[in-house]
Design an enzyme around this catalytic site. Structure first.
Site, mmCIF file in Angstrom:
data_model
loop_
_atom_site.group_PDB
_atom_site.id
_atom_site.type_symbol
_atom_site.label_atom_id
_atom_site.label_comp_id
_atom_site.label_asym_id
_atom_site.label_seq_id
_atom_site.Cartn_x
_atom_site.Cartn_y
_atom_site.Cartn_z
ATOM 1 C CG ASP A 16 -2.069 0.963 1.107
ATOM 2 O OD1 ASP A 16 -2.360 1.413 -0.018
ATOM 3 O OD2 ASP A 16 -2.678 1.287 2.146
ATOM 4 N N GLY A 19 -0.056 5.431 -4.415
ATOM 5 C CA GLY A 19 -0.690 6.691 -4.812
ATOM 6 C C GLY A 19 -0.098 7.859 -4.043
ATOM 7 C CD1 TRP A 21 7.254 6.588 -2.725
ATOM 8 C CD2 TRP A 21 6.848 6.899 -4.914
ATOM 9 N NE1 TRP A 21 8.457 6.605 -3.381
ATOM 10 C CE2 TRP A 21 8.239 6.794 -4.725
ATOM 11 C CE3 TRP A 21 6.362 7.089 -6.212
ATOM 12 C CZ2 TRP A 21 9.147 6.865 -5.777
ATOM 13 C CZ3 TRP A 21 7.263 7.179 -7.263
ATOM 14 C CH2 TRP A 21 8.644 7.064 -7.035
ATOM 15 C CG HIS A 33 -0.442 2.178 -9.204
ATOM 16 N ND1 HIS A 33 -0.626 1.782 -7.890
ATOM 17 C CD2 HIS A 33 -1.533 2.930 -9.521
ATOM 18 C CE1 HIS A 33 -1.771 2.270 -7.452
ATOM 19 N NE2 HIS A 33 -2.342 2.975 -8.413
ATOM 20 C CD GLU A 63 -13.188 -5.032 -1.267
ATOM 21 O OE1 GLU A 63 -11.975 -5.349 -1.276
ATOM 22 O OE2 GLU A 63 -14.105 -5.875 -1.144
ATOM 23 C CG ASN A 64 -7.945 -1.892 -5.171
ATOM 24 O OD1 ASN A 64 -7.032 -2.713 -5.028
ATOM 25 N ND2 ASN A 64 -8.176 -0.954 -4.257
ATOM 26 N NE ARG A 190 -7.807 0.880 5.341
ATOM 27 C CZ ARG A 190 -7.590 2.171 5.603
ATOM 28 N NH1 ARG A 190 -7.740 2.633 6.819
ATOM 29 N NH2 ARG A 190 -7.225 3.010 4.632
HETATM 30 C C1 IPE Z 1 -5.377 -2.740 -0.255
HETATM 31 O O1 IPE Z 1 -5.060 -1.397 -0.385
HETATM 32 C C2 IPE Z 1 -5.359 -3.424 -1.584
HETATM 33 C C3 IPE Z 1 -4.053 -3.558 -2.220
HETATM 34 C C4 IPE Z 1 -2.900 -3.263 -1.691
HETATM 35 C C5 IPE Z 1 -4.078 -4.110 -3.547
HETATM 36 P P1 IPE Z 1 -6.199 -0.271 -0.530
HETATM 37 O O2 IPE Z 1 -5.477 1.020 -0.623
HETATM 38 O O3 IPE Z 1 -7.109 -0.612 -1.636
HETATM 39 O O4 IPE Z 1 -6.987 -0.399 0.836
HETATM 40 P P2 IPE Z 1 -7.845 0.670 1.631
HETATM 41 O O5 IPE Z 1 -8.823 1.268 0.679
HETATM 42 O O6 IPE Z 1 -6.893 1.690 2.157
HETATM 43 O O7 IPE Z 1 -8.481 -0.111 2.734
HETATM 44 C C1 IPE Z 2 -1.631 0.202 -3.356
HETATM 45 O O1 IPE Z 2 -1.378 1.558 -3.386
HETATM 46 C C2 IPE Z 2 -1.829 -0.382 -4.730
HETATM 47 C C3 IPE Z 2 -3.216 -0.749 -5.043
HETATM 48 C C4 IPE Z 2 -4.223 -0.720 -4.213
HETATM 49 C C5 IPE Z 2 -3.487 -1.151 -6.409
HETATM 50 P P1 IPE Z 2 -2.571 2.617 -3.352
HETATM 51 O O2 IPE Z 2 -2.959 2.931 -4.748
HETATM 52 O O3 IPE Z 2 -3.667 2.162 -2.489
HETATM 53 O O4 IPE Z 2 -1.838 3.873 -2.729
HETATM 54 P P2 IPE Z 2 -2.468 4.886 -1.667
HETATM 55 O O5 IPE Z 2 -2.957 4.089 -0.516
HETATM 56 O O6 IPE Z 2 -3.570 5.615 -2.365
HETATM 57 O O7 IPE Z 2 -1.324 5.775 -1.301
HETATM 58 MG MG MG Z 3 -4.100 2.396 -0.546
#
Ligand code: IPE
Ligand code: IPE
Ligand code: MG
Length: 238
Positions: A16, A19, A21, A33, A63-64, A190
């Site tokens: 995680d 984004g 970063w 990414h 959920e993504n 979490r």
């Molecule tokens: C969890 O990260 C899923 C992955 C790392 C692929 P998210 O960024 O989607 O989780 P939430 O929304 O913070 O719970």
């Molecule tokens: C995790 O990084 C990668 C995926 C969930 C695909 P995020 O995209 O959730 O990065 P943040 O949490 O928004 O910084």
């Molecule tokens: Mg995230």
């Protein structure tokens, strides 16, 4: 490096912070990414020396799909590119790749690449890399329940046989051991629907580092801390 006798056999990582970063650098989220994908290679390569036999990484959750259409499309392009680019090295480096998650919603071109990589590395005996793509723990458990109910209906399974040993055979992870350690980067504490059944007795590490900054050095330090933990599984130490 001498292998750590107390190394976790199976490490699962919630990668995680990509984004944030990118945003910290005033750049688009997708750039984060891409930086994150580069880290995957370093962490996979570190596993043999660190004594980690199974590595499972969370790449895309059920959920993504709620993200913008352009981020989702960019991620899908990145997964295809990652598989095309890395297939050769993963095969040569004796990594066995598997995917977990529901493939039904994924585009056929991506599913073909996933199938191809699984097949190409099926004989490999080194690190077991599992990539969770369109994966959600609740979704996995409900899909498993559906298949199990189907087997009961067909008379292949007696409901009295269903126990905590038979049920996991219906999960996507049926060939994998349970994770010993789950790491989440980016400071969030979490689990976001990751490996719900399998992590019932895992140890957890929530690390502030954003995933694109998570180096093999930090990984090694986390594993040393894991080695100091006392896992009791509900028992009392003799
Ligand atoms: C969890 O990260 C899923 C992955 C790392 C692929 P998210 O960024 O989607 O989780 P939430 O929304 O913070 O719970
Ligand atoms: C995790 O990084 C990668 C995926 C969930 C695909 P995020 O995209 O959730 O990065 P943040 O949490 O928004 O910084
Ligand atoms: Mg995230």
């Amino acid at each position: 490096m001498t292998p750590n006798p107390r190394a976790p056999h199976h490490v699962a990582i919630i990668m995680d912070g990509n984004g944030r970063w990118a945003q910290l650098r005033g750049r688009p989220r997708l750039l984060g990414h891409h930086a994150g994908a580069r880290r995957v290679k370093e962490i996979v390569r570190a596993c043999p020396d660190l004594g980690v036999k199974y590595l499972t990484i969370f790449a895309f959750s059920t959920e993504n799909w709620k993200r913008t259409q352009s981020e989702v499309a960019g991620l899908m392009r990145l997964f295809k590119r990652y598989i095309r680019r890395e297939a050769h090295d993963l095969k040569a480096e004796n990594v066995r790749v598997r995917f977990i998650g529901d493939r039904v919603k994924l585009e056929p071109a991506l599913v073909d690449l996933m199938d191809g990589l699984e097949l190409a590395t099926a004989e490999n005996t080194g690190t077991n890399l599992t990539i969770a793509l369109n994966y959600g723990g609740r979704d996995e458990v409900t899909r498993a329940a559906r298949r199990l109910a189907h087997d009961v209906k067909l008379g292949k399974l007696d409901p009295r046989q269903i126990c905590d040993e038979t049920f996991p055979r219906y999960l996507d992870t049926y060939v994998l051991p349970d994770p010993d350690l789950v790491i989440r980067t980016s400071g969030e504490a979490r689990i976001s629907n990751f490996l719900l059944w399998q992590s019932a007795y895992a140890e957890y590490e929530f690390i502030d580092t954003l995933w694109p900054d998570f180096s093999a050095q930090i990984f090694a330090e986390v594993l040393v801390r894991y080695g100091l933990r006392d896992r009791r599984f509900g028992a009392v130490k003799a």
